[in-house]
Motif scaffolding. Structure first.
Motif, PDB file in Angstrom:
ATOM      1  N   UNK A   1       0.858  -1.185   0.000  1.00 30.20           N
ATOM      2  CA  UNK A   1       0.000   0.000   0.000  1.00 30.20           C
ATOM      3  C   UNK A   1       0.901   1.244   0.000  1.00 30.20           C
ATOM      4  N   UNK A   2       1.448   1.546  -1.161  1.00 30.19           N
ATOM      5  CA  UNK A   2       2.429   2.619  -1.254  1.00 30.19           C
ATOM      6  C   UNK A   2       1.842   3.970  -0.835  1.00 30.19           C
ATOM      7  N   UNK A   3       2.709   4.813  -0.302  1.00 29.99           N
ATOM      8  CA  UNK A   3       2.325   6.177   0.029  1.00 29.99           C
ATOM      9  C   UNK A   3       2.403   7.006  -1.248  1.00 29.99           C
ATOM     10  N   UNK A   4       1.290   7.621  -1.632  1.00 29.02           N
ATOM     11  CA  UNK A   4       1.233   8.387  -2.881  1.00 29.02           C
ATOM     12  C   UNK A   4       1.904   9.743  -2.713  1.00 29.02           C
ATOM     13  N   UNK A   5       1.883  10.267  -1.497  1.00 33.11           N
ATOM     14  CA  UNK A   5       2.467  11.586  -1.206  1.00 33.11           C
ATOM     15  C   UNK A   5       3.525  11.458  -0.103  1.00 33.11           C
ATOM     16  N   UNK A   6       4.612  10.738  -0.351  1.00 33.94           N
ATOM     17  CA  UNK A   6       5.603  10.493   0.708  1.00 33.94           C
ATOM     18  C   UNK A   6       6.254  11.768   1.230  1.00 33.94           C
ATOM     19  N   UNK A   7       6.553  12.705   0.344  1.00 28.66           N
ATOM     20  CA  UNK A   7       7.207  13.939   0.781  1.00 28.66           C
ATOM     21  C   UNK A   7       6.290  14.740   1.703  1.00 28.66           C
ATOM     22  N   UNK A   8       5.012  14.802   1.363  1.00 27.83           N
ATOM     23  CA  UNK A   8       4.048  15.528   2.186  1.00 27.83           C
ATOM     24  C   UNK A   8       3.875  14.849   3.536  1.00 27.83           C
ATOM     25  N   UNK A   9       3.743  13.532   3.536  1.00 27.95           N
ATOM     26  CA  UNK A   9       3.549  12.794   4.780  1.00 27.95           C
ATOM     27  C   UNK A   9       4.749  12.969   5.706  1.00 27.95           C
ATOM     28  N   UNK A  10       5.956  12.821   5.169  1.00 22.90           N
ATOM     29  CA  UNK A  10       7.161  12.964   5.989  1.00 22.90           C
ATOM     30  C   UNK A  10       7.300  14.391   6.517  1.00 22.90           C
ATOM     31  N   UNK A  11       6.989  15.360   5.661  1.00 18.67           N
ATOM     32  CA  UNK A  11       7.106  16.766   6.082  1.00 18.67           C
ATOM     33  C   UNK A  11       6.151  17.078   7.236  1.00 18.67           C
TER      34      UNK A  11
END
Length: 667
Positions: free
Chosen positions: A406-416
């Motif tokens: 279940x890949x994260x579609x917005x990884x940069x946003x989630x990590x930020x």
């Protein structure tokens, strides 16, 4: 009695018209650096998906209703709507979000700037609204449901946890358990630490109900032998193991209880039982299950730890091939460690504390390691994003399934956002403020028509080019019905009010399911809710004491009678306006008013379906003094019409509005 022609015509007006309302100018919003970063990264996602243009900006009315439902768990009153409409400030939406999260003594003003002493449908203290308390109550309700589900918990114990969470989300600078003060509410990491490690009596520390509810079954004895608490502990702790990892880390470890997962390779069976071992020294005095313990203990339930139990820390489990394996207390490896195939570095050898953890119980150690896990902040961000948007930032809509499948579609946003959440001391209000003032939260639910690609296709859902439609949870629907029907007088008796709410919600969830506590994807449909709304629960219960008039709504009295009397000198349009504001939180359009007036004036034609068989030829009128037979029940008929002050007619309009999908959906 609801007259079918009125309902059929009035209900048919809704939603299509609302969806085509004039949108706001979608100019970029200004706000915090975090809000601007959300705008930037979501726009980056649109570009990667080939989305040329998002939905338009939601209208003020749509945005306001959405924010009220999401943040304080109810629709706005007409007075709140009118004040918001009168605010001409460029940052009025950001001001509203801040108010709903923080204001505790807010005074509404009328169009002339004069403070309102009374807000119909809302209890106030000296005319002041405590939005901060409403926020705390709403998020306590959400987390009580997520933590306990809706079954197997006596209402009194559920109330104890809800009270604990309300105090935590509110706090207002009061002393916390560690002696600290938190003006904006207790940080999320401290709430979770207490959730996992809590001890004491439930009527003194309501958080113990969480672990007690999910501690599982007593460990079965080996054949011919008594249970060995010293060796195994007393309870299997299976439910609490998966509940903790799912709720607070977004990792569904229940899949690995019985076997290694065939698709998600990050975690295996031994990982589940490694976490399980942290709960094997836990003791409870009773159960929350009303079927097993129908009465509440006067002193509440007790949760404690016994260090003599499971003293080696070893937990035996069985693999699918019949082999018996053993695990010791081992924390779930970080996501980064799992992706690299590394082992967890946080473990208790033979159940003994390592340096720096002396004197802590196993649950206290687990609580510390959970809040230090690299997915802790991301899990909360994703769950809050899912609460606001109906789905998380992953490919699949579920908010608590971080895995390779279940890949994260917005990884940069989630990590930020997770890093900023941590930087701001895990303050839920800050996170909610950043997201709710972003451009993406302010989009309309209507997909933009001027495009080459149909963004209504499900493959575009994870990119949030429009606001998804969300069904109201049973709790929000109940609170919104109380506001809409102006049944605020019921709140004066809290015990009776809580029972009414619990009974109504229990019937809805008992009849239609959703025992998993996942209200982000609540499965109740509009039709299902209608069955409850048209029954005794709404018409007989809430409506009977609506407003100040004790008469029932269906006998010409009550809240609609008040509305008619107050507005009849202004004409039917003024009455329609208030009814729309009370229910769907907007003004009626000119087309809707025109159609309703057609009905009221008796000029509207309604098709009731196949006509009844015609009367035999030569039928004569009944003799004088006898009642004529009823008219045909089918075919096309004219609406009966109504006078300008006909309360029954406006009651029909009111119920048609409540029965519309526009009322029952968060859009």
């Amino acid at each position: 009695m609801i007259r079918l022609p009125v309902v059929a015509l009035a209900a048919g007006l809704l939603w299509v018209v609302a969806g085509s309302a004039v949108a706001e100018d979608p100019k970029p919003s200004t706000g915090s650096p975090q809000t601007q970063k959300i705008n930037e990264l979501i726009a980056k996602g649109w570009e990667s998906a080939g989305i040329k243009k998002s939905a338009d900006k939601a209208t003020d009315a749509e945005f306001m209703r959405r924010a009220f439902i999401d943040l304080i768990g109810r629709i706005p009153t007409p007075e709140e709507i009118v004040e918001f409409e009168g605010d001409r400030a460029a940052n009025k939406r950001a001001k509203l979000i801040f108010r709903l999260l923080n204001e505790d003594k807010y005074k509404l003003k009328d169009k002339n700037g004069k403070a309102l002493a009374e807000i119909r449908g809302l209890k106030t203290h000296n005319g002041e609204i405590d939005y901060n308390d409403a926020y705390a109550q709403n998020f306590a309700e959400l987390w009580t449901t997520w933590m306990l589900t809706r079954s197997n918990t006596l209402p009194a114990y559920r109330s104890q946890l809800h009270h604990w969470l309300t105090v935590a989300f509110l706090n207002n600078g009061g002393k916390w358990l560690d002696g600290s003060t938190y003006p904006n509410g207790v940080p999320w990491n401290k709430i979770v630490y207490e959730a996992i490690s809590a001890t004491g009596k439930s009527n003194e520390n309501g958080m113990v109900v969480f672990v007690i509810r999910h501690l599982g079954d007593p460990i079965a004895a080996e054949m011919g032998q008594a249970p060995d608490f010293v060796k195994d502990g007393k309870f299997d702790a299976v439910p609490i193991t998966s509940r903790v990892t799912k709720l607070f880390l977004g990792i569904q470890s229940q899949c690995t209880q019985c076997h290694d997962h065939p698709f998600n390779k990050e975690y295996i069976q031994s990982d589940f039982w490694g976490v399980n071992a942290f709960f094997r020294q836990t003791e409870r005095s009773g159960t929350t299950n009303p079927r097993l313990a129908p009465g509440i203990s006067p002193s509440g339930l007790t949760l404690s730890d016994d260090t003599k139990w499971n003293n080696t820390g070893m937990v035996l489990y069985e693999r699918r091939d019949g082999q018996r394996k053993a695990s010791f207390p081992i924390m779930l490896k970080d996501i980064e460690q799992a992706q690299k195939g590394e082992a967890s570095t946080k473990r208790l050898v033979q159940g003994s504390p390592t340096a720096g953890l002396e004197g802590k119980t196993r649950r206290q150690i687990l609580a510390q390691w959970v809040t230090e896990h690299d997915n802790f902040g991301r899990a909360f961000v994703n769950r809050m994003w899912g609460h606001l948007f109906g789905r998380g930032l992953n490919k699949e809509p579920t908010v608590d399934d971080f895995s390779s499948n279940n890949e994260v579609v917005h990884p940069e946003l989630l990590d930020y956002l997770a890093e900023e959440f941590k930087k701001y001391n895990y303050d839920p209000k800050k996170l909610l403020e950043w997201i709710c003032t972003s451009d993406v939260y302010q989009l309309s639910h209507v997909a933009n028509a001027n495009k080459a690609i149909a963004y209504t296709d499900q493959k575009f859902d994870p990119y949030f080019a429009r606001m998804p439609l969300k069904a109201l949870s049973p709790e929000v629907m109940f609170e919104s019905l109380i506001v809409a029907t102006r049944a605020e007088s019921r709140r004066s008796d809290k015990q009776a009010y809580d029972k009414l709410k619990a009974d109504w919600i229990a019937k809805l969830t008992q009849n239609f399911g959703d025992d998993e506590g996942n209200e982000i994807n609540f499965n109740g449909t509009v039709v299902q809710a209608l069955l409850m709304m048209n029954g005794k629960e709404i018409n007989g219960e809430i409506g009977s004491n609506a407003g100040k008039n004790p008469k029932a709504m269906n006998d010409g009295g009550g809240v609609i009678s008040d509305v008619v009397k107050r507005n009849v000198h202004l004409g039917a349009r003024a009455i329609y306006d208030e009814l729309f504001l009370m229910t769907v939180s907007r003004h009626p359009t000119a087309n809707e008013i025109s159609k309703l007036e057609e009905v009221r004036m008796g000029r509207a034609v309604v098709d009731l379906g196949a006509p009844a068989p015609p009367k035999p030829t030569g039928t004569k009128p009944p003799p004088k003094g006898q009642v004529a037979p009823p008219p045909p029940t089918g075919g096309k008929v004219f609406a009966p019409g109504a006078s300008p002050d006909d309360v029954a007619f406006y009651q029909d309009v009111f119920w048609a509005l409540l029965n519309s999908n526009e009322f029952m959906l968060n859009h």
